[in-house]
Design a protein around this motif. Structure first.
Motif, mmCIF file in Angstrom:
data_model
loop_
_atom_site.group_PDB
_atom_site.id
_atom_site.type_symbol
_atom_site.label_atom_id
_atom_site.label_comp_id
_atom_site.label_asym_id
_atom_site.label_seq_id
_atom_site.Cartn_x
_atom_site.Cartn_y
_atom_site.Cartn_z
ATOM 1 N N LYS A 84 -29.999 18.665 -3.454
ATOM 2 C CA LYS A 84 -30.889 17.553 -3.792
ATOM 3 C C LYS A 84 -31.746 17.898 -5.015
ATOM 4 O O LYS A 84 -31.839 17.113 -5.960
ATOM 5 C CB LYS A 84 -31.791 17.231 -2.592
ATOM 6 C CG LYS A 84 -32.686 16.046 -2.844
ATOM 7 C CD LYS A 84 -33.466 15.682 -1.609
ATOM 8 C CE LYS A 84 -34.475 14.610 -1.959
ATOM 9 N NZ LYS A 84 -35.431 14.371 -0.910
ATOM 10 N N SER A 85 -32.326 19.096 -5.016
ATOM 11 C CA SER A 85 -33.186 19.421 -6.158
ATOM 12 C C SER A 85 -32.356 19.530 -7.429
ATOM 13 O O SER A 85 -32.807 19.130 -8.502
ATOM 14 C CB SER A 85 -34.022 20.672 -5.906
ATOM 15 O OG SER A 85 -33.187 21.784 -5.876
ATOM 16 N N LYS A 86 -31.121 19.997 -7.321
ATOM 17 C CA LYS A 86 -30.263 20.081 -8.509
ATOM 18 C C LYS A 86 -29.928 18.680 -9.023
ATOM 19 O O LYS A 86 -29.950 18.425 -10.225
ATOM 20 C CB LYS A 86 -28.975 20.846 -8.213
ATOM 21 C CG LYS A 86 -29.221 22.330 -8.027
ATOM 22 C CD LYS A 86 -28.094 23.171 -8.589
ATOM 23 C CE LYS A 86 -28.450 24.627 -8.675
ATOM 24 N NZ LYS A 86 -29.116 25.030 -9.920
ATOM 25 N N VAL A 87 -29.583 17.751 -8.103
ATOM 26 C CA VAL A 87 -29.254 16.377 -8.517
ATOM 27 C C VAL A 87 -30.477 15.730 -9.189
ATOM 28 O O VAL A 87 -30.371 15.121 -10.257
ATOM 29 C CB VAL A 87 -28.764 15.529 -7.317
ATOM 30 C CG1 VAL A 87 -28.664 14.057 -7.683
ATOM 31 C CG2 VAL A 87 -27.414 16.038 -6.817
ATOM 32 N N TYR A 88 -31.654 15.902 -8.593
ATOM 33 C CA TYR A 88 -32.856 15.280 -9.160
ATOM 34 C C TYR A 88 -33.213 15.888 -10.518
ATOM 35 O O TYR A 88 -33.726 15.207 -11.391
ATOM 36 C CB TYR A 88 -34.036 15.356 -8.174
ATOM 37 C CG TYR A 88 -33.984 14.239 -7.142
ATOM 38 C CD1 TYR A 88 -33.013 14.232 -6.141
ATOM 39 C CD2 TYR A 88 -34.882 13.172 -7.175
ATOM 40 C CE1 TYR A 88 -32.939 13.216 -5.205
ATOM 41 C CE2 TYR A 88 -34.818 12.144 -6.235
ATOM 42 C CZ TYR A 88 -33.854 12.177 -5.255
ATOM 43 O OH TYR A 88 -33.782 11.154 -4.335
ATOM 44 N N GLU A 89 -32.904 17.193 -10.690
ATOM 45 C CA GLU A 89 -33.145 17.848 -11.991
ATOM 46 C C GLU A 89 -32.270 17.243 -13.092
ATOM 47 O O GLU A 89 -32.654 17.173 -14.241
ATOM 48 C CB GLU A 89 -32.718 19.325 -11.898
ATOM 49 C CG GLU A 89 -33.821 20.322 -11.762
ATOM 50 C CD GLU A 89 -33.222 21.688 -11.429
ATOM 51 O OE1 GLU A 89 -32.238 22.093 -12.072
ATOM 52 O OE2 GLU A 89 -33.728 22.326 -10.476
ATOM 53 N N ILE A 90 -31.045 16.838 -12.684
ATOM 54 C CA ILE A 90 -30.052 16.352 -13.649
ATOM 55 C C ILE A 90 -30.383 14.946 -14.147
ATOM 56 O O ILE A 90 -29.968 14.546 -15.225
ATOM 57 C CB ILE A 90 -28.657 16.390 -12.963
ATOM 58 C CG1 ILE A 90 -28.175 17.826 -12.863
ATOM 59 C CG2 ILE A 90 -27.633 15.544 -13.694
ATOM 60 C CD1 ILE A 90 -27.043 17.991 -11.874
ATOM 61 N N ILE A 91 -31.149 14.184 -13.338
ATOM 62 C CA ILE A 91 -31.448 12.802 -13.739
ATOM 63 C C ILE A 91 -32.189 12.805 -15.071
ATOM 64 O O ILE A 91 -33.211 13.477 -15.220
ATOM 65 C CB ILE A 91 -32.292 12.081 -12.659
ATOM 66 C CG1 ILE A 91 -31.477 11.965 -11.371
ATOM 67 C CG2 ILE A 91 -32.745 10.713 -13.143
ATOM 68 C CD1 ILE A 91 -32.249 11.408 -10.203
ATOM 69 N N GLU A 92 -31.641 12.070 -16.015
ATOM 70 C CA GLU A 92 -32.204 12.003 -17.365
ATOM 71 C C GLU A 92 -33.151 10.805 -17.432
ATOM 72 O O GLU A 92 -32.733 9.690 -17.129
ATOM 73 C CB GLU A 92 -31.029 11.805 -18.328
ATOM 74 C CG GLU A 92 -31.238 12.185 -19.745
ATOM 75 C CD GLU A 92 -31.317 13.680 -19.993
ATOM 76 O OE1 GLU A 92 -32.108 14.046 -20.855
ATOM 77 O OE2 GLU A 92 -30.595 14.470 -19.314
ATOM 78 N N GLU A 93 -34.398 11.044 -17.773
ATOM 79 C CA GLU A 93 -35.339 9.915 -17.868
ATOM 80 C C GLU A 93 -35.293 9.342 -19.269
ATOM 81 O O GLU A 93 -35.796 9.940 -20.209
ATOM 82 C CB GLU A 93 -36.750 10.380 -17.514
ATOM 83 C CG GLU A 93 -36.902 10.610 -16.032
ATOM 84 C CD GLU A 93 -38.283 11.073 -15.642
ATOM 85 O OE1 GLU A 93 -39.256 10.799 -16.371
ATOM 86 O OE2 GLU A 93 -38.382 11.731 -14.602
#
Ligand SMILES: Nc1ncnc2c1ncn2[C@@H]1O[C@H](COP(=O)(O)OP(=O)(O)OP(=O)(O)O)[C@@H](O)[C@H]1O
Length: 253
Positions: A84-93
């Protein structure tokens, strides 16, 4: 309630362009939007003007390698929270929307465990947004494996060729076989000209496809392609952007 819209179609028909135009329009309208690039062969990030993005595929490979090691570095790690933390890190704002790239197809071996974790993470992530736009591959792989579970609207993009329409028909058949939850299916004809418009309408009727829009072949897009300008920067009054506005209204926004 989140509205989930997936865009698919034969390669080269303009599926990514349509996804980018929808993302542009809806984010400008103030929708809290997540764009998902779910086609390993596509170029959605570049079309949106975003480069060097990491992918969920990389995060999956990391976890898969960790759990299949004879001696994991940290046997007690909470695998779900790591993924989960890896997926959330990948999200590009990006300005006006978030972008998530699913990335490369998985390697050999069984990814059932990692995919199960990912499914739960994606379900919760999607719920944070007003709208989710997915640029999907024609085989609808992420839907058949249920990584992304429910779709409200599946938009099949076709060009003005019988082959493009046949692909649209095949995708409709595939959807019937999929054990996924897909609400409505629509077709958008892209790169339409005065010469082929009438025939396209007839073709859609013959194949019983619900056509919600015809995007003209737009010289502005061709010009931006040559100059390497991301499609996200298209002017509001270009003929493609005007048609997207009408399509969005037909989708009930
Ligand atoms: N309405 C349009 N008018 C003019 N050019 C267009 C139009 N729609 C798309 N294009 C151009 O056609 C080319 C193919 O479009 P796009 O990359 O969106 O296709 P695709 O279906 O996503 O293909 P792939 O799956 O191979 O990425 C691009 O150069 C794009 O800018």
């Amino acid at each position: 309630m989140t509205r989930v819209i997936a865009i698919t179609g034969k390669g080269g028909t303009g599926k990514t362009a349509v996804a980018a135009l929808l993302i542009r329009y809806l984010s400008k309208k103030g929708k809290f939007l997540l764009a998902i690039d779910a086609d390993a062969d596509t170029n959605l990030p570049e079309t949106l003007g975003c480069e060097d993005v990491k992918s969920v595929g990389d995060a999956k490979e990391y976890l898969q390698a960790e759990i299949t090691k004879p001696r994991p570095d940290n046997p007690d790690m909470n695998k779900e929270s790591v993924l989960k933390s890896k997926v959330y890190e990948i999200i590009e704002e990006m300005p006006g929307y978030d972008l998530l790239v699913m990335g490369r197809p998985e390697g050999s071996g069984c990814y059932c465990y990692v995919n199960n974790l990912l499914r739960g993470i994606m379900d919760k992530l999607i719920m944070n947004y007003d709208v989710v736009i997915i640029d999907a591959e024609a085989g609808l792989e992420h839907f058949s494996r249920k990584i992304i579970r429910d779709i409200d609207d599946l938009i099949v993009v076709t060009d003005a060729s019988r082959r493009g329409f046949r692909t649209a028909e095949r995708i409709r058949e595939l959807v019937d076989e999929l054990d996924s939850n897909i609400g409505r299916i629509h077709v958008i004809a892209n790169k339409v000209t005065d010469a082929n418009q009438e025939e396209l309408i007839k073709l859609a009727e013959d194949l019983k496809l619900n056509m919600i829009g015809m995007i003209p072949l737009d010289p502005k897009i061709e010009e931006m392609d040559i100059k390497g300008i991301p499609l996200f920067e298209i002017p509001d009054d270009s003929i493609a952007a005007v048609e997207i506005e009408s399509i969005v209204k037909k989708l009930g926004f």
